[in-house]
Design an enzyme around this catalytic site. Structure first.
Site, PDB file in Angstrom:
ATOM      1  N   VAL A 106       0.849  -1.175   0.000  1.00 49.40           N
ATOM      2  CA  VAL A 106       0.000   0.000   0.000  1.00 49.40           C
ATOM      3  C   VAL A 106       0.893   1.237   0.000  1.00 49.40           C
ATOM      4  CG1 VAL A 106      -1.920   1.131   1.124  1.00 49.40           C
ATOM      5  CG2 VAL A 106      -1.567  -1.310   1.447  1.00 49.40           C
ATOM      6  N   ASP A 109      -9.816  -9.715   5.670  1.00 42.76           N
ATOM      7  CA  ASP A 109      -8.607  -9.215   6.341  1.00 42.76           C
ATOM      8  C   ASP A 109      -8.966  -8.090   7.307  1.00 42.76           C
ATOM      9  OD1 ASP A 109      -5.979  -9.236   6.983  1.00 42.76           O
ATOM     10  OD2 ASP A 109      -5.301  -8.106   5.223  1.00 42.76           O
TER      11      ASP A 109
END
Ligand SMILES: *[C@@H]1O[C@H](CO)[C@@H](O)[C@H](O)[C@H]1NC(C)=O
Ligand SMILES: *[C@@H]1O[C@H](CO)[C@@H](O)[C@H](O)[C@H]1NC(C)=O
Ligand SMILES: *[C@@H]1O[C@H](CO)[C@@H](O)[C@H](O)[C@H]1NC(C)=O
Ligand SMILES: *[C@@H]1O[C@H](CO)[C@@H](O)[C@H](O)[C@H]1NC(C)=O
Ligand SMILES: *[C@@H]1O[C@H](CO)[C@@H](O)[C@H](O)[C@H]1NC(C)=O
Ligand SMILES: *[C@@H]1O[C@H](CO)[C@@H](O)[C@H](O)[C@H]1NC(C)=O
Ligand SMILES: *[C@@H]1O[C@H](CO)[C@@H](O)[C@H](O)[C@H]1NC(C)=O
Ligand SMILES: *[C@@H]1O[C@H](CO)[C@@H](O)[C@H](O)[C@H]1NC(C)=O
Ligand SMILES: CC(=O)N[C@H]1CO[C@H](CO)[C@@H](O)[C@@H]1O
Length: 781
Positions: A488, A611
């Site tokens: 990310v 998640d």
């Protein structure tokens, strides 16, 4: 076909109008309660801490009445009357709680009288309370049987409650009064008004030119001047001049104490014979009306009182520097003021007809005459509403045309390279590119569909070049995390938007490319199908997907990003954790649970997050939480069976043991991870952490045994002060909930809806001490 009466027409038109313009909030941030011997003054005091929410503070004159308030429960408004005080929480759902007290304040009882959508307006007389429910604009009154909710009130703002009557302004500024007090009901003046207030047996309104109209049983002579706000009591009245000074009138020649005659006020409030106002210069609270206050009018001197409710839009101007009182995207409105210089001060009676004084609110300009049902007005409104819709449509069409000509998306660099065209220098800085390369028909069709779906403006295709540029080639310094599917990155787009860019691991994409039994077009199409679906997920507790980038070897999703940290940061990284109360922590859990519930229950087909963990829950400055990283399965390997993944995804410590064992992914796997996150919130321990001896330990194994033995207090996060008497029950309740979520068998775990309901209950329980919380949510007694 049924013939509708003109009144019915009118009703529907006004419903239509209310849908066209959002309601204007008029709550009060100060309230005065009276008993025969005491005056209780309550106000929202601004707090500088995080989450930036104001706390309700009450002071009794003389001392005696003590309202037990949980300092960590945020309130948005309040009202007071004879022997009661009610506060409106700024939580979702909104809760109204009322305290009743006897003359000397000892006999205190507590009751929750409303749970539901936001109330946009709230006012009380000496004994009655009314509010307007957001969305439906329904008038709801408490302790007032004749005002059943079936009565067709059209009031949308400035609710003003007197003794046996309620008045307010309609959308266009006309006055409506309901009730049984004929002196007021039968004498309602016509015309356009910007504000209205009720005394116990009379009402006054400020017309659009600033002059005052009063009717009913008022005592004294109304002053001649131009005004912007009012506060009316039983037999005394005060009004706020447009220069901010106050003038008072009423029984026995009532006037403002001379010490306050030069002070400029932001807003006023009254109950019986007591008046209070917030001073413009420093937001201190001053009161007057009896000997106690007249000799020392400063109530909260040197303490900033929140000068008005935080709201999403204002009919006129907004207060400068409201940022320190309200969270993001909210503002505090100022009273509407007639423009200066347009009119000389009023000479009562005749005069030139007033020019339009309110430049801002368009609806008021459409008010044609005193007859609110005037067909011309309605026609104007219809034209207005339809017009704005058409303008929007035209804009969308123009945008689409523009896109067709200019190409609002960029072909992935892979294909450009294949076509032998090097990317142009200038194109790197813009998402709008001129080049249109060879097209895959399927891709083209799907994209066109995506854009024309109405989400078109929302979901954007980003060029890889742009993403490479803003992340400096996906460099380490832009990297903010690594998830199960890839990395990310944080970046700022050219237009200033901050985004989180999630890029699939190269390995994942190569394994994806390796399974070459599908044609590339089919895979692209499947990807776009899923994107289209994700772009339609829209919930305030979910991080928004802004766009994507799709390439032969690259799959990238672009999400909105708020740099206020993740829950993980707040719990484990930041030195002085700002989540400093159990109420604030339960609120975060509730918010996040709502986001996950939406994925499970309201998205079709169901989305399993896979998640959930504290680092996937983002917080904003108001302590609201958003779940991120849903739909990342897009970036994972593509399997024939989405729900039977061979590569168990998730994060160690949060992963459902049953999923790990059986490879069976269900919504209950998310519930397990959510339970671990709640344990983290309660204990402050990471999902996997080291014990005193440095041995790794799982938060479930460590904390749950204490919870089931009713000893949660031994494992609560020490950085949060111990639960207040308000919070004790709620915290242990949340503990049991987390324990239930982390049971080994998925079928024994609650659903997300049950979790939301239970967390809501826990959050509500934080509002009152157990002694007082036995009453139910009965709403109209
Ligand atoms: C209310 O304000 C006063 C000062 O104005 C302060 O001493 C008191 O602690 C406050 N009470 C609460 C509950 O915040
Ligand atoms: C309230 O005030 C009255 C006089 O106004 C007095 O007689 C009475 O004792 C007071 N009661 C309390 C509880 O202070
Ligand atoms: C307050 O009033 C109640 C009755 O209304 C009385 O029973 C009680 O003793 C009073 N308490 C004080 C401290 O005056
Ligand atoms: C109020 O109602 C409007 C229209 O129904 C809705 O869009 C808005 O989100 C609501 N606001 C709140 C705070 O609930
Ligand atoms: C109401 O406002 C409109 C325009 O703002 C104005 O033309 C009209 O005269 C007003 N009506 C009254 C009764 O003042
Ligand atoms: C405000 O206006 C009133 C009259 O409208 C005037 O008497 C007063 O002096 C003004 N005060 C200030 C501070 O301008
Ligand atoms: C706030 O302003 C009022 C009026 O201007 C003044 O009397 C008071 O002293 C001020 N308070 C503080 C703490 O500055
Ligand atoms: C202001 O408006 C009121 C009613 O809307 C009207 O009676 C009055 O004449 C107006 N005053 C001026 C100066 O225009
Ligand atoms: C104030 C008012 O108009 N009250 C009315 C509300 O509606 C009921 C019947 O639905 C009437 O009986 C009340 O008079």
């Amino acid at each position: 076909m049924a013939i509708l009466s003109p009144k019915t027409h009118l009703f529907f038109f006004l419903v239509f109008i209310s849908l066209c313009f959002p309601p204007i909030s008029s709550l009060s941030t100060l309230a005065i309660s009276r008993t025969s011997n005491h005056t209780l003054v309550c106000a929202l005091i601004s707090s500088s801490s995080f989450p930036r929410e104001s706390s309700l503070n009450c002071t009794s004159f003389p001392q005696g009445i003590q309202i037990p308030l949980n300092p960590s429960v945020p309130f948005s408004g309040m009202v007071g009357g004879i022997g009661f005080l009610c506060g409106l929480t700024s939580s979702d759902p909104t809760v109204m709680v009322c305290w009743r007290f006897s003359n000397n304040g000892t006999d205190l009882t507590y009751k929750r009288i409303y749970v539901g959508p936001l109330l946009t307006n709230l006012d009380s007389g000496n004994s009655q309370i009314c509010g307007i429910v957001n969305g439906t604009n329904r008038l709801q009154c408490w302790q007032w049987h004749e005002f059943s909710s079936s009565n067709r009130s059209l009031i949308t703002s400035n609710l003003a409650v007197g003794q046996d009557f309620v008045c307010g302004l309609l959308r266009l500024g006309q006055i409506q009064c309901l009730g049984s007090f004929r002196d007021v009901i039968d004498a309602v003046p016509s015309g356009n008004y910007s504000e209205i207030a009720a005394g116990s047996q009379y009402a006054c309104a400020i017309s659009r030119n600033g002059s005052l109209a009063c009717w009913g049983k008022m005592v004294g002579e109304k002053p001649i001047d131009r005004f912007k706000s009012l506060a009316l009591g039983d037999t005394r009245s005060c009004a706020l001049r447009i220069n901010g000074t106050v003038v008072c009138w009423g029984e026995n020649g009532f006037t403002l104490p001379s010490s306050l005659s030069d002070a400029s006020f932001e807003t006023l409030e009254a109950k019986q014979d007591i008046f209070c106002g917030i001073v413009t210069s420093n937001f201190s609270l001053f009161c007057w009306g009896n000997d106690i206050f007249n000799s020392n009018p400063a109530v909260f001197n040197g303490v900033e009182v929140v000068p008005g409710p935080c709201t999403t839009s204002c009919p006129c101007s907004r207060l400068p520097n409201y940022g320190r009182f309200c969270g993001q995207e909210l503002m505090i409105c100022q009273h509407c003021v007639p423009e200066f210089g347009e009119n000389p001060p009023i000479v009562s009676g005749s005069g030139p007809s007033p020019p339009p004084l309110f430049p801002q609110p368009t609806p008021s300009q459409w008010t044609g005459s005193s007859d609110p049902w005037n067909t011309r007005n309605v026609a104007f409104l219809v034209v207005g509403c339809v017009g704005s819709f058409m303008i929007l449509s035209v804009l969308v069409i123009l945008f689409l045309k523009y896109c067709k000509i200019r190409g609002c998306r960029v072909h992935d660099s892979g294909r450009l390279d294949e076509a032998g065209t090097p990317p142009q220098q200038g194109s790197q800085t813009s998402q709008v590119q001129d080049q249109v390369g060879p097209q895959l028909p399927v891709l083209e069709k799907r994209l066109n569909q995506l854009i024309s779906m109405g989400n078109g403006g929302h979901l954007q295709e980003f060029s890889l070049l742009v993403l490479l540029q803003v992340t400096n080639n996906f460099s380490e310094e832009h990297k903010i995390g690594t998830g199960s599917f890839g990395s990310v990155y944080h970046a700022t787009l050219e237009d200033g938007r901050e985004v989180a860019i999630k890029r699939a691991e190269a390995s994942a994409s190569s394994s994806y490319a390796g399974g070459s039994k599908y044609r590339q077009e089919d895979k692209d199409s499947a990807f776009l199908n899923e994107l289209e679906f994700l772009s339609r997920l829209n919930h305030k507790n979910l991080v928004r997907l802004l766009g994507y980038c799709e390439d032969n070897n690259e799959r990238v999703l672009v999400f909105e990003y708020r740099n206020n940290g993740t829950l993980h940061d707040h719990l484990h990284r930041l030195e002085n954790s700002p989540l400093t109360s159990w109420t604030a922590r339960i609120k975060v859990a509730l918010n996040a649970a709502r986001g996950v519930e939406y994925l499970h229950e309201y998205a079709v087909p169901t989305v399993i997050h896979r998640d959930i963990k504290s680092s996937n829950i983002l917080l904003d400055t108001n302590g609201n939480a958003k779940v991120s990283d849903f739909g990342l399965s897009l970036l994972g390997p593509q399997d024939d069976e989405t729900h039977l993944s061979l590569r168990a995804a998730g994060t160690v410590g949060y992963m459902d043991p049953e999923y790990y064992r059986l490879q069976q992914l269900t919504t209950k796997s998310d519930v397990y991870s959510f339970g671990v996150t709640m344990l983290e919130l309660l204990s402050g321990y990471k999902a996997i952490h080291k014990n005193e001896n440095g041995v790794p330990r799982n938060v479930v194994d460590f904390v749950v045994p204490y919870i089931v033995q009713d000893e949660i207090h031994r494992v609560l996060d020490r950085r949060v002060p111990p639960p207040t008497p308000f919070e004790i029950e709620a915290v242990s309740y949340v503990g049991y909930l987390a324990a239930d979520c982390t049971t080994l068998e998925g079928r024994d775990r609650p659903t997300m809806t049950e979790i939301v309901n239970n967390l809501e209950r826990a959050f509500l329980a934080c509002l009152a001490t157990p002694n007082f919380s036995r009453s139910n949510t009965d709403s109209s007694k």
